[in-house]
Design a protein around this motif. Structure first.
Motif, PDB file in Angstrom:
ATOM      1  N   SER A 183      -5.720   0.251   3.000  1.00 22.98           N
ATOM      2  CA  SER A 183      -4.476   0.763   2.436  1.00 22.98           C
ATOM      3  C   SER A 183      -3.386   0.833   3.500  1.00 22.98           C
ATOM      4  O   SER A 183      -3.597   1.389   4.577  1.00 22.98           O
ATOM      5  CB  SER A 183      -4.718   2.154   1.836  1.00 22.98           C
ATOM      6  N   ASP A 184      -2.230   0.262   3.194  1.00 22.24           N
ATOM      7  CA  ASP A 184      -1.096   0.313   4.134  1.00 22.24           C
ATOM      8  C   ASP A 184      -0.677   1.741   4.418  1.00 22.24           C
ATOM      9  O   ASP A 184      -0.324   2.088   5.550  1.00 22.24           O
ATOM     10  CB  ASP A 184       0.087  -0.479   3.577  1.00 22.24           C
ATOM     11  N   LEU A 187      -3.124   3.285   6.782  1.00 27.53           N
ATOM     12  CA  LEU A 187      -2.970   2.704   8.114  1.00 27.53           C
ATOM     13  C   LEU A 187      -1.773   3.315   8.827  1.00 27.53           C
ATOM     14  O   LEU A 187      -1.849   3.673  10.010  1.00 27.53           O
ATOM     15  CB  LEU A 187      -2.816   1.185   8.011  1.00 27.53           C
ATOM     16  N   LYS A 188      -0.667   3.463   8.120  1.00 30.93           N
ATOM     17  CA  LYS A 188       0.533   4.079   8.703  1.00 30.93           C
ATOM     18  C   LYS A 188       0.259   5.523   9.113  1.00 30.93           C
ATOM     19  O   LYS A 188       0.710   5.982  10.169  1.00 30.93           O
ATOM     20  CB  LYS A 188       1.687   4.026   7.707  1.00 30.93           C
ATOM     21  N   LYS A 279      -8.521  -2.718  11.583  1.00 36.44           N
ATOM     22  CA  LYS A 279      -7.263  -3.334  11.151  1.00 36.44           C
ATOM     23  C   LYS A 279      -6.153  -3.067  12.162  1.00 36.44           C
ATOM     24  O   LYS A 279      -5.294  -3.924  12.423  1.00 36.44           O
ATOM     25  CB  LYS A 279      -6.866  -2.774   9.777  1.00 36.44           C
TER      26      LYS A 279
END
Length: 385
Positions: A183-184, A187-188, A279
């Motif tokens: 999931s972006d 990750l952020k 990632k």
């Protein structure tokens, strides 16, 4: 194989290691193949993810090496075998294997063991203790390296022609360890929590903090890199718990301070979702100074399409495509590791991406969890015949 085949796995603790996750995955996979799945363990963080409708769970102190507890555990295992009519007992460590050996002898059930590591010994008593892992009807080695280790060190226990020794590579869940599974938003959030500068090239070293995992070699290699002025900016993450090894952790901190790498290296004790950490990385390192039985980090990194740099010993030699999905350095040699890191740092993005693609293909071909589970169940079938 009939639908009533019942398999009981026994493992000391259900943590996040390779042996534990393999046990967990097989336990759930068995129920999808019309087998009944049973599991004995003393505890562990993976317990909360056990699906009770698929796996019958028992809690016993099978992590203990106390002879009295080993005997007591064997009595409880006998009762479980008889009450649930267990077909096969599969032990994944030495202490529980002794309990299982006694239980299966008395109940005349099939006994399976998996060698998850190199069990070292410095005297005949310790060797005899280790030998329980080759006293089963079926001995599974997690890699060709472990297969060779068993033959070399325990040959005298393998003369019984009824025993079978074979290699079944460990597998990982390639759907979980996948780029598109990350999931972006998560990750952020992780980047913010760990205070990572995304403008830097990120080097990741996963693994619990213990000397044989090579953190000292890694730090020394980064110190060599840091002396060079022609490289792109980099940051490093040492990801792993000290598991109570406070003295060793302080030693690592002192080394980082001595090398003036405080602004380059971050120590992160834990990551709940490892695909996020992979990632985040541009390259992953496995710096073990002793042979890895299999090298799960190398597989996970490749599945996440990340280049891997690993020491040239143990199971990693079997799991990495040399100069295609990763690079090897001389074990224990920080200069050699620094050279390979420099090679990666100097590579363009298309080269690194191609290495990642080759790694992913390698995992899908050889190290899928489904392949491991199917191979294991096929051997269970042969054993029952």
């Amino acid at each position: 194989m009939n639908s009533k085949m019942k398999v009981l796995q026994v493992i000391p603790k259900l943590g996040y290691g390779g042996a534990e996750t393999g046990c967990y995955d097989l336990a759930h996979y068995l129920s999808e193949k019309d087998c009944q799945s049973y599991l004995i363990t003393s505890g562990g963080p993976l317990l909360k993810y056990i699906k009770k409708d698929k796996v019958k769970l028992f809690r016993l102190p099978v992590h203990s090496k106390n002879p009295l507890l080993i005997i007591l555990n064997s009595i409880f295992i006998i009762l479980i075998i008889l009450f649930f009519n267990i077909s096969i007992v599969h032990a994944r460590s030495r202490a529980p294997a002794w309990s299982c050996l006694l239980a299966t002898k008395l109940t005349r059930r099939k006994f399976v063991t998996t060698f998850h590591g190199t069990y070292n010994y410095n005297n005949s008593l310790k060797k005899y203790y280790n030998s329980v892992m080759v006293k089963s009807d079926l001995i599974i080695a997690g890699s060709n390296f472990i297969f060779s280790h068993i033959y070399k060190d325990y040959e005298e226990y393998l003369k019984d022609k009824n025993k079978k020794l074979l290699v079944i590579f460990r597998g990982i869940n390639s759907e979980y360890f996948a780029q598109n599974n990350v999931s972006d938003a998560k990750l952020k959030k992780l980047i913010k929590e760990w205070q990572i500068d995304r403008n830097n090239f990120i080097i990741l070293l996963p693994g619990r903090l213990t000397n044989w995992k090579g953190q000292i070699v890694f730090i020394e290699a980064l110190n060599i890199l840091n002396q060079q002025t022609d490289l792109k900016p980099f940051s490093a993450i040492i990801l792993g718990s000290d598991q109570g090894r406070k003295v060793y952790y302080k030693k690592l901190l002192s080394l980082v301070e001595k090398c003036r790498l405080n602004q380059k290296i971050k120590f992160i004790p834990f990551c709940k979702e490892m695909p996020l950490a992979y990632k985040l990385a541009d390259v992953v390192v496995s710096a073990s100074i002793e042979p890895e039985a299999f090298g799960r980090v190398s597989i996970e990194a490749q599945s996440m399409e990340k280049p891997i740099i690993a020491s040239n010993i143990g199971g990693s030699n079997e799991t990495i495509l040399k100069d295609k999905s990763g690079l090897f350095f001389e074990s224990g040699d920080p200069i050699s590791l620094a050279e390979k890191l420099k090679e990666i740092l100097s590579s363009d993005n298309s080269t690194l991406k191609l290495m990642g693609i080759e790694g992913r293909k390698n995992v899908l071909k050889k190290f899928e969890i489904e392949k491991m589970c199917n191979s294991t169940i096929a051997e269970y079938k042969k054993l029952m015949k």
